[in-house]
Write a protein that holds these residues in place. Sequence first.
Motif, PDB file in Angstrom:
ATOM      1  N   HIS A   1      45.400  19.760  -3.635  1.00 44.64           N
ATOM      2  CA  HIS A   1      43.946  19.602  -3.536  1.00 44.64           C
ATOM      3  C   HIS A   1      43.596  18.420  -2.636  1.00 44.64           C
ATOM      4  CE1 HIS A   1      39.736  19.456  -4.607  1.00 44.64           C
ATOM      5  NE2 HIS A   1      39.896  18.177  -4.901  1.00 44.64           N
ATOM      6  N   HIS A   2      44.288  17.320  -2.818  1.00 45.87           N
ATOM      7  CA  HIS A   2      44.019  16.127  -2.008  1.00 45.87           C
ATOM      8  C   HIS A   2      44.307  16.411  -0.532  1.00 45.87           C
ATOM      9  CE1 HIS A   2      43.450  11.916  -1.153  1.00 45.87           C
ATOM     10  NE2 HIS A   2      44.608  11.911  -0.507  1.00 45.87           N
ATOM     11  N   THR A   3      45.389  17.124  -0.253  1.00 40.24           N
ATOM     12  CA  THR A   3      45.740  17.459   1.127  1.00 40.24           C
ATOM     13  C   THR A   3      44.656  18.312   1.767  1.00 40.24           C
ATOM     14  OG1 THR A   3      48.082  17.349   0.564  1.00 40.24           O
ATOM     15  CG2 THR A   3      47.510  18.517   2.587  1.00 40.24           C
ATOM     16  N   ARG A   4      44.171  19.303   1.033  1.00 39.04           N
ATOM     17  CA  ARG A   4      43.090  20.149   1.565  1.00 39.04           C
ATOM     18  C   ARG A   4      41.808  19.350   1.742  1.00 39.04           C
ATOM     19  NH1 ARG A   4      45.282  23.972  -2.094  1.00 39.04           N
ATOM     20  NH2 ARG A   4      43.710  23.386  -3.599  1.00 39.04           N
ATOM     21  N   ALA A   5      41.519  18.442   0.838  1.00 39.80           N
ATOM     22  CA  ALA A   5      40.283  17.653   0.909  1.00 39.80           C
ATOM     23  C   ALA A   5      40.308  16.681   2.090  1.00 39.80           C
ATOM     24  CB  ALA A   5      40.069  16.882  -0.392  1.00 39.80           C
ATOM     25  N   LEU A   6      41.500  16.258   2.509  1.00 39.08           N
ATOM     26  CA  LEU A   6      41.595  15.339   3.639  1.00 39.08           C
ATOM     27  C   LEU A   6      41.246  16.009   4.963  1.00 39.08           C
ATOM     28  CD1 LEU A   6      44.768  13.168   2.997  1.00 39.08           C
ATOM     29  CD2 LEU A   6      42.404  12.404   3.155  1.00 39.08           C
ATOM     30  N   ALA A   7      41.442  17.303   5.058  1.00 40.35           N
ATOM     31  CA  ALA A   7      41.213  17.986   6.331  1.00 40.35           C
ATOM     32  C   ALA A   7      40.426  19.276   6.137  1.00 40.35           C
ATOM     33  CB  ALA A   7      42.543  18.275   7.006  1.00 40.35           C
ATOM     34  N   PRO A   8      39.151  19.175   5.734  1.00 40.37           N
ATOM     35  CA  PRO A   8      38.366  20.394   5.628  1.00 40.37           C
ATOM     36  C   PRO A   8      38.190  20.994   7.027  1.00 40.37           C
ATOM     37  CG  PRO A   8      37.011  18.475   5.141  1.00 40.37           C
ATOM     38  CD  PRO A   8      38.415  18.001   5.357  1.00 40.37           C
ATOM     39  N   PRO A   9      38.194  22.332   7.129  1.00 44.77           N
ATOM     40  CA  PRO A   9      38.184  22.962   8.446  1.00 44.77           C
ATOM     41  C   PRO A   9      36.927  22.700   9.266  1.00 44.77           C
ATOM     42  CG  PRO A   9      37.995  24.598   6.701  1.00 44.77           C
ATOM     43  CD  PRO A   9      38.241  23.274   6.048  1.00 44.77           C
ATOM     44  N   ASP A  10      35.792  22.481   8.644  1.00 46.42           N
ATOM     45  CA  ASP A  10      34.542  22.342   9.388  1.00 46.42           C
ATOM     46  C   ASP A  10      33.998  20.912   9.415  1.00 46.42           C
ATOM     47  OD1 ASP A  10      34.051  22.285   6.709  1.00 46.42           O
ATOM     48  OD2 ASP A  10      32.217  23.464   6.811  1.00 46.42           O
ATOM     49  N   ALA A  11      34.792  19.936   9.060  1.00 43.89           N
ATOM     50  CA  ALA A  11      34.303  18.553   8.975  1.00 43.89           C
ATOM     51  C   ALA A  11      34.948  17.683  10.056  1.00 43.89           C
ATOM     52  CB  ALA A  11      34.608  17.981   7.600  1.00 43.89           C
ATOM     53  N   ALA A  12      34.434  16.488  10.157  1.00 44.47           N
ATOM     54  CA  ALA A  12      34.996  15.504  11.082  1.00 44.47           C
ATOM     55  C   ALA A  12      36.392  15.106  10.611  1.00 44.47           C
ATOM     56  CB  ALA A  12      34.093  14.281  11.129  1.00 44.47           C
ATOM     57  N   PRO A  13      37.197  14.554  11.492  1.00 46.70           N
ATOM     58  CA  PRO A  13      38.540  14.137  11.066  1.00 46.70           C
ATOM     59  C   PRO A  13      38.451  13.111   9.933  1.00 46.70           C
ATOM     60  CG  PRO A  13      38.158  13.653  13.403  1.00 46.70           C
ATOM     61  CD  PRO A  13      36.917  14.266  12.864  1.00 46.70           C
ATOM     62  N   PRO A  14      39.401  13.164   9.012  1.00 47.38           N
ATOM     63  CA  PRO A  14      39.372  12.222   7.892  1.00 47.38           C
ATOM     64  C   PRO A  14      39.678  10.804   8.380  1.00 47.38           C
ATOM     65  CG  PRO A  14      41.412  13.459   7.870  1.00 47.38           C
ATOM     66  CD  PRO A  14      40.563  14.049   8.958  1.00 47.38           C
ATOM     67  N   PRO A  15      39.246   9.807   7.618  1.00 48.61           N
ATOM     68  CA  PRO A  15      39.564   8.431   8.001  1.00 48.61           C
ATOM     69  C   PRO A  15      41.074   8.191   7.858  1.00 48.61           C
ATOM     70  CG  PRO A  15      38.582   8.488   5.832  1.00 48.61           C
ATOM     71  CD  PRO A  15      38.501   9.879   6.378  1.00 48.61           C
ATOM     72  N   PRO A  16      41.601   7.213   8.577  1.00 50.23           N
ATOM     73  CA  PRO A  16      43.037   6.928   8.444  1.00 50.23           C
ATOM     74  C   PRO A  16      43.361   6.410   7.046  1.00 50.23           C
ATOM     75  CG  PRO A  16      41.951   5.272   9.796  1.00 50.23           C
ATOM     76  CD  PRO A  16      40.933   6.332   9.509  1.00 50.23           C
ATOM     77  N   ALA A  17      44.625   6.489   6.708  1.00 52.48           N
ATOM     78  CA  ALA A  17      45.064   6.015   5.399  1.00 52.48           C
ATOM     79  C   ALA A  17      44.785   4.528   5.262  1.00 52.48           C
ATOM     80  CB  ALA A  17      46.552   6.284   5.226  1.00 52.48           C
ATOM     81  N   ASP A  18      44.462   4.119   4.052  1.00 51.78           N
ATOM     82  CA  ASP A  18      44.286   2.700   3.778  1.00 51.78           C
ATOM     83  C   ASP A  18      45.381   2.261   2.803  1.00 51.78           C
ATOM     84  OD1 ASP A  18      43.454   3.897   1.444  1.00 51.78           O
ATOM     85  OD2 ASP A  18      41.463   3.010   1.427  1.00 51.78           O
ATOM     86  N   ARG A  19      45.415   0.993   2.524  1.00 48.05           N
ATOM     87  CA  ARG A  19      46.475   0.455   1.668  1.00 48.05           C
ATOM     88  C   ARG A  19      46.418   1.032   0.251  1.00 48.05           C
ATOM     89  NH1 ARG A  19      48.683  -4.752   3.853  1.00 48.05           N
ATOM     90  NH2 ARG A  19      49.204  -5.280   1.731  1.00 48.05           N
ATOM     91  N   GLN A  20      45.219   1.216  -0.274  1.00 43.27           N
ATOM     92  CA  GLN A  20      45.104   1.763  -1.624  1.00 43.27           C
ATOM     93  C   GLN A  20      45.654   3.188  -1.679  1.00 43.27           C
ATOM     94  OE1 GLN A  20      41.128   1.910  -3.148  1.00 43.27           O
ATOM     95  NE2 GLN A  20      41.795   2.417  -5.205  1.00 43.27           N
ATOM     96  N   HIS A  21      45.364   3.967  -0.661  1.00 43.35           N
ATOM     97  CA  HIS A  21      45.855   5.339  -0.591  1.00 43.35           C
ATOM     98  C   HIS A  21      47.390   5.350  -0.575  1.00 43.35           C
ATOM     99  CE1 HIS A  21      45.000   9.529   1.246  1.00 43.35           C
ATOM    100  NE2 HIS A  21      46.104   9.545   0.558  1.00 43.35           N
ATOM    101  N   LEU A  22      47.990   4.503   0.239  1.00 43.79           N
ATOM    102  CA  LEU A  22      49.452   4.466   0.320  1.00 43.79           C
ATOM    103  C   LEU A  22      50.068   3.914  -0.961  1.00 43.79           C
ATOM    104  CD1 LEU A  22      50.202   3.451   4.008  1.00 43.79           C
ATOM    105  CD2 LEU A  22      50.105   5.723   2.963  1.00 43.79           C
ATOM    106  N   ASP A  23      49.375   3.015  -1.649  1.00 44.89           N
ATOM    107  CA  ASP A  23      49.873   2.503  -2.923  1.00 44.89           C
ATOM    108  C   ASP A  23      49.953   3.631  -3.945  1.00 44.89           C
ATOM    109  OD1 ASP A  23      50.702   0.801  -4.965  1.00 44.89           O
ATOM    110  OD2 ASP A  23      48.693   0.047  -5.361  1.00 44.89           O
TER     111      ASP A  23
END
Length: 153
Positions: free
Chosen positions: A23-45
């Motif tokens: 679900h998270h992977t799909r939410a990061l790249a919806p087909p009709d939206a702008a590119p997702p923001p780059p990963a941040d430290r909290q995301h990588l944690d």
Amino acid sequence: MTSRTPAGDAHPYLRAASAGVRHHTRALAPPDAAPPPPADRQHLDVLHAHLTALLHLLDRLAETTRPPHPAASRLLAAAHTRLWQATNEVHSAFHLLPTDTAADAEARTCRPERLPEGPPVLTICQRHLAAGHSIRRKTTPTDLRPHTTACAR
């Protein structure tokens, strides 16, 4: 609320975690939206925490599979090593990201009365050191070298 997992399912939490990652992977790249923001430290944690939990699971599966099925256990141990390499790279990426956000500044502030384990920015390092200690007890430096593979099928 109904569950889609069968009543006798022995792995509902693992299935839920996998569904959450999908679900998270799909939410990061919806087909009709702008590119997702780059990963941040909290995301990588959070991703690092997920990977270390998978490390523990693979380790336990390899241990319990070893007596009855040694060949399968060796493959699980190899997967464990490769997952460690991915976890190590996520940890390295975490430290390469900038730390100038307000949340990171707050995280760097150590308040022992509020956080007995230390500043949140260091929890990834504590988790990584613990996982690394476990890895090094079961593998050799040769096992940890970069790996390439080709599918035999």
